[in-house]
Design a protein around this motif. Structure first.
Motif, PDB file in Angstrom:
ATOM      1  N   ALA A 219       0.841  -1.194   0.000  1.00 32.20           N
ATOM      2  CA  ALA A 219       0.000   0.000   0.000  1.00 32.20           C
ATOM      3  C   ALA A 219       0.871   1.236   0.000  1.00 32.20           C
ATOM      4  CB  ALA A 219      -0.928  -0.004   1.205  1.00 32.20           C
ATOM      5  N   ARG A 220       0.388   2.288  -0.681  1.00 24.45           N
ATOM      6  CA  ARG A 220       1.114   3.562  -0.663  1.00 24.45           C
ATOM      7  C   ARG A 220       0.134   4.696  -0.952  1.00 24.45           C
ATOM      8  NH1 ARG A 220       2.708   1.448  -5.801  1.00 24.45           N
ATOM      9  NH2 ARG A 220       2.394   2.906  -7.535  1.00 24.45           N
ATOM     10  N   GLY A 221       0.551   5.891  -0.568  1.00 26.02           N
ATOM     11  CA  GLY A 221      -0.303   7.055  -0.751  1.00 26.02           C
ATOM     12  C   GLY A 221      -1.299   7.192   0.387  1.00 26.02           C
ATOM     13  N   LYS A 222      -2.333   7.995   0.180  1.00 22.51           N
ATOM     14  CA  LYS A 222      -3.383   8.201   1.190  1.00 22.51           C
ATOM     15  C   LYS A 222      -4.089   6.883   1.438  1.00 22.51           C
ATOM     16  CE  LYS A 222      -7.386  11.111   2.265  1.00 22.51           C
ATOM     17  NZ  LYS A 222      -6.783  11.746   3.444  1.00 22.51           N
ATOM     18  N   MET A 223      -4.380   6.587   2.700  1.00 24.96           N
ATOM     19  CA  MET A 223      -4.951   5.287   3.023  1.00 24.96           C
ATOM     20  C   MET A 223      -6.014   5.413   4.114  1.00 24.96           C
ATOM     21  SD  MET A 223      -4.534   2.412   1.514  1.00 24.96           S
ATOM     22  CE  MET A 223      -3.133   3.080   0.612  1.00 24.96           C
ATOM     23  N   VAL A 224      -7.274   5.515   3.708  1.00 29.48           N
ATOM     24  CA  VAL A 224      -8.419   5.493   4.617  1.00 29.48           C
ATOM     25  C   VAL A 224      -9.393   4.445   4.081  1.00 29.48           C
ATOM     26  CG1 VAL A 224     -10.345   6.814   5.574  1.00 29.48           C
ATOM     27  CG2 VAL A 224      -8.160   7.957   5.142  1.00 29.48           C
ATOM     28  N   PRO A 225      -9.613   3.376   4.878  1.00 28.50           N
ATOM     29  CA  PRO A 225      -9.093   3.087   6.208  1.00 28.50           C
ATOM     30  C   PRO A 225      -7.619   2.654   6.175  1.00 28.50           C
ATOM     31  CG  PRO A 225     -10.293   1.201   5.389  1.00 28.50           C
ATOM     32  CD  PRO A 225     -10.480   2.291   4.368  1.00 28.50           C
ATOM     33  N   GLN A 226      -7.007   2.552   7.352  1.00 27.31           N
ATOM     34  CA  GLN A 226      -5.657   2.049   7.438  1.00 27.31           C
ATOM     35  C   GLN A 226      -5.605   0.634   6.871  1.00 27.31           C
ATOM     36  OE1 GLN A 226      -2.876   3.677   8.383  1.00 27.31           O
ATOM     37  NE2 GLN A 226      -1.755   1.832   7.752  1.00 27.31           N
ATOM     38  N   HIS A 227      -4.644   0.383   6.003  1.00 28.76           N
ATOM     39  CA  HIS A 227      -4.592  -0.925   5.352  1.00 28.76           C
ATOM     40  C   HIS A 227      -4.123  -2.004   6.321  1.00 28.76           C
ATOM     41  CE1 HIS A 227      -0.255  -1.796   4.913  1.00 28.76           C
ATOM     42  NE2 HIS A 227      -0.116  -0.479   4.970  1.00 28.76           N
ATOM     43  N   CYS A 228      -4.377  -3.256   5.952  1.00 28.26           N
ATOM     44  CA  CYS A 228      -4.008  -4.389   6.798  1.00 28.26           C
ATOM     45  C   CYS A 228      -3.127  -5.393   6.042  1.00 28.26           C
ATOM     46  CB  CYS A 228      -5.247  -5.098   7.320  1.00 28.26           C
ATOM     47  SG  CYS A 228      -6.471  -5.537   6.045  1.00 28.26           S
ATOM     48  N   LEU A 229      -2.532  -4.950   4.949  1.00 32.70           N
ATOM     49  CA  LEU A 229      -1.706  -5.832   4.152  1.00 32.70           C
ATOM     50  C   LEU A 229      -0.376  -6.117   4.847  1.00 32.70           C
ATOM     51  CD1 LEU A 229      -2.321  -4.243   0.645  1.00 32.70           C
ATOM     52  CD2 LEU A 229      -3.200  -6.442   1.459  1.00 32.70           C
ATOM     53  N   ALA A 230       0.091  -7.354   4.691  1.00 31.14           N
ATOM     54  CA  ALA A 230       1.356  -7.741   5.310  1.00 31.14           C
ATOM     55  C   ALA A 230       2.526  -7.228   4.484  1.00 31.14           C
ATOM     56  CB  ALA A 230       1.414  -9.261   5.413  1.00 31.14           C
TER      57      ALA A 230
END
Length: 246
Positions: free
Chosen positions: A235-246
């Motif tokens: 993930a990158r950039g603005k993130m709403v909701p907070q991501h949950c990627l490993a």
């Protein structure tokens, strides 16, 4: 040497009733499907020819582009009684990846520049939980998409098993990989705005989230959230909701 040309299917501005659409391949070149109009499902599903009632994709590469198009099923979808009626009519929907060894890989789909308004789902990839076919769904791009009070804006569901004769006998064998979500924004009716539930036997690979801004606008209250199961990505950039990627 003969030059290869891409093909384009164009739906102009206006309102059109949706019938059966089937893409059968493989084809050598990319097919571009551009929709400027509004597609409506008939209020009576029996108006759709039952042998072509669903949208089937067997192409190796298809490019979909919607320009603020409205897909509407609100009149026909409440008539869905397939959970109790084995002779139920087919409704206007996309064909699902499922328990069938004849299914083929799905590769190279792009959807951009569109709006989902009040729909139950936005960007949804689903496979039957007990699907036996070992196929691959890959190279999907979803970009510049607005969600307005959508139930599940971003949704990968590899546990799909809504009613009999579907049986939960094991994890999906469909491999989902190389999926990009870019500039997806708007409001979610559910707190879980990003739901990535992949197969425990075939984890989703290389799922990219770029500039996601999905705010919770439902009755539960509180900020939007994300759920990840059996998925690898970034993930990158603005993130709403907070991501949950490993």
């Amino acid at each position: 040497m003969r030059k290869r040309w891409n093909s384009k299917i164009y739906v102009p501005k206006g309102t059109f009733y949706l019938g059966g659409v089937e893409f059968v391949g493989p084809c050598k070149n990319q097919i571009e499907f551009v929709i400027d109009g509004t597609l409506l499902a008939p209020s009576n599903p029996r108006d759709i020819k039952q042998d072509t009632g669903s949208t089937s994709v067997h192409q190796q590469s298809i490019y979909l582009r919607y320009r603020y198009t409205r897909w509407s099923r609100e009149k026909s979808w409440p008539l869905n009684d397939c959970h109790k009626n084995t002779n139920c009519p087919k409704l206007a929907m996309c064909r699902k990846l499922r328990e069938e060894q004849s299914e083929k890989d799905v590769n190279g789909i792009t959807v951009r520049d569109t709006v989902f308004n009040g729909t139950s789902d936005g960007i949804r990839i689903k496979t039957w939980e007990s699907s036996a076919a070992k196929i691959v769904a890959s190279n999907f791009v979803f970009e510049n998409i607005q969600m307005i009070n959508v139930g599940k804006p971003i949704n990968i569901d590899q546990k799909y098993c809504p009613y009999p004769p579907c049986e939960k006998t094991g994890a999906s064998h469909v491999q989902i990989k190389d999926i990009k979500y870019k500039n997806i924004y708007g409001t979610s009716k559910n707190k879980v705005a990003v739901n990535l539930q992949c197969s425990k036997s075939f984890r989703c690979k290389n799922v990219e989230l770029i500039d996601i801004n999905l705010k919770h606008n439902g009755v539960e209250g509180g900020p939007s959230t994300a759920v990840c199961e059996n998925v690898d990505g970034s993930a990158r950039g603005k993130m709403v909701p907070q991501h949950c990627l490993a």
